[in-house]
Scaffold this motif. Sequence first.
Motif, PDB file in Angstrom:
ATOM      1  N   ASP A 290       0.827  -1.208   0.000  1.00 49.59           N
ATOM      2  CA  ASP A 290       0.000   0.000   0.000  1.00 49.59           C
ATOM      3  C   ASP A 290       0.865   1.263   0.000  1.00 49.59           C
ATOM      4  N   GLU A 306       3.142 -13.864  -2.157  1.00 46.31           N
ATOM      5  CA  GLU A 306       2.651 -12.487  -2.028  1.00 46.31           C
ATOM      6  C   GLU A 306       1.279 -12.412  -1.389  1.00 46.31           C
ATOM      7  N   ARG A 310       0.492 -10.201   1.817  1.00 49.93           N
ATOM      8  CA  ARG A 310      -0.568  -9.190   1.799  1.00 49.93           C
ATOM      9  C   ARG A 310      -1.505  -9.376   2.976  1.00 49.93           C
ATOM     10  N   SER A 317      -2.602  -4.014  -1.494  1.00 53.28           N
ATOM     11  CA  SER A 317      -1.743  -4.459  -2.586  1.00 53.28           C
ATOM     12  C   SER A 317      -0.317  -4.601  -2.080  1.00 53.28           C
ATOM     13  N   GLU A 319       3.606  -5.440  -3.787  1.00 56.19           N
ATOM     14  CA  GLU A 319       4.422  -5.829  -4.927  1.00 56.19           C
ATOM     15  C   GLU A 319       5.886  -5.580  -4.626  1.00 56.19           C
TER      16      GLU A 319
END
Length: 586
Positions: A290, A306, A310, A317, A319
């Motif tokens: 985020d 992931e 999360r 989000s 990444e």
Amino acid sequence: MRWTQTFIPTMKETPEGAEIPSHVLMLRAGLINQVMAGAYTYLPLGLRSLRKAERIVREEMDAAGAVELAMPAMSPQHLWEQTGRVAAFGDVLVQTTLRRKDRKVSVVFGPTHEEIVTTLALHHISSYRQLPVILYQITQKFRNEERPRFGVLRTSEFLMKDAYSFNASLESLNASYEAMYAAYCRIFERCGLTYLAVEAESGPIGGDASHEFMAPADNGEDTVLHCPACGYAANQEKAEIGARDFVPPKIPLHELRKVDTPGASTIEQVSNFLKCKPEDLIKTLIYVADGRPIAVLLRGQHEANEGKIRRAVGAGSVELAPPEVIEKVTGAPVGFAGPVGMKEKIPLWADRDVQKIINGVTGANAAEAHLTGVNLGRDFTPDHFADLRNALDGDPCPRCSSTLRLRHAIEIGHVFKLGTKYTDALGAKFLDANEKLLPIIMGCYGIGVNRILAALIETSHDENGILWPMTLAPYEVVVIPVKVPDEKLMAAAVKLHDELAAQGVEVLLDDRDHRAGVKFKDADLIGVPLRIVVGDRGLKEGKLEAKWRWEKDSKLIDLAAAAETIADQIRQERLDNARFRGRGKC
RNA sequence: CGGGGUGUGGCGCAGUCUGGCUAGCGCGUCUGGUUUGGGACCAGAAAGUCGCCGGUUCAAAUCCGGCCACCCCGACCA
């Protein structure tokens, strides 16, 4: 059906490019023909099997209370823009522009039909009295796969059964979901498949809101973890890892040292360079959750998950951070991050297995350098421990004291509690008993019909060809007259064929004037479950020879009652695939 | 989209490095004959723009450049 009347182009040799058994056998047995990468013609034999799978799906959907409709392949692009799925699908979405006089109409070839069916609900469902309803169709879907492969397993056009439930409450959604789940079990059972229903990523609803139906197969593209002891099964994205008990060994802690590691930044390079094992490395990944950077610590041999990160972080989000963020946070180029002495103070999230590392190795947050003798508690202290990595074969089961087994699998079905994603986006609402206007709650349920065939062949073949269960076989019986020019023999074969056909048995008469060996090989290749040989030897004694494809030996049956006997056995086998399921066990 | 490979009668391949007779082999197909219970044998026949375009050369399947298609590994996969 006579062999000489239909079209069964079998091949002795494997066409170049086909590698996995299902692809090789579908081509060799004359089930399919490739038109281009990811597009196949279904030949008469392949189509018969496909239709049988389709019919089983249809029967079980109907029995579960779903109702069939048919939506068009083409739909207006604006519908897909409203739900944000033009962007979500990206290049996978097949789009085109139609010219209509002076106008141009942008259309999408449906990869699935949530937008269309939800619009239907928007038009025609307005009251709780109309709910619940489950609508389904069995139609061609279009996806521009970046890399079609494995024959019929991944193609740009495929036959899919997609069902959508519309419900007024979560309880009602759960009931629809259960009904579809149970129908799926019956479908795959009837198709003779071995399958697992695995927990999958559940999206907005959470909990047990999604299951994938997987056929374990070595060539499957998906990875599932399965506990043979308690039955827990989940895909690798979702699979939890059970408690990892660990007693720290009493070995002396080394001093923290900084060593130069020129040119070594990957786990493999560093472990080679420093002559240590990957599991001694503390892999440090910088993520942006985020918008905020966090560090994720893993043992060197593990892969980050992931989804787990999360959920653990509670972010919308997550990444991997771009290089400039990594450099800013660690003060070093990419590849030299570590939990000790990071330039900026960011949250440290450690996978539980990091606790097992004694005298570890990690990036020094400086170019071309690593730290050795790194120890938890003394040199760094994570802010949080959590399950952050992909489960592996041999990991502890999260539900019992056994261990997980990793298996490759083919995804053949998916049931999913969608919630109100599409009804919100498209404004499909209903009035409840209290006169309140609410979004309709949806579930969606897909089955890849072509994949049923591929998965079956992938897991049911031998060196000679396909082993079909009766329920999917293109023909149920093949009658082979050993000498076609022999009129008496041929007449007996034709008579048997006609009698069987009259009894509703799907029978293929191999009336080709070939040597017996050729016809036996082809019969094995196309995998017809029951083979009846009409030969002069047996005929003299009033006998025919019957052999099940998956059994080693043949049996003699009386010619006089042959049609009755065979038809009875076929009818029995259609019901439960019992002989098929017992294959190889006799 | 990155890495690798392949393209020669319907199918599977050799030939390409090192340019040179009429482009071969196996399977399949067709004709005739002998055969006939696990992919028969003999004799004969048809079938090829050597992926496409361009270049080099007296001469290109072969060398050079470009393009296309297909396959494999990886990334991606509501």
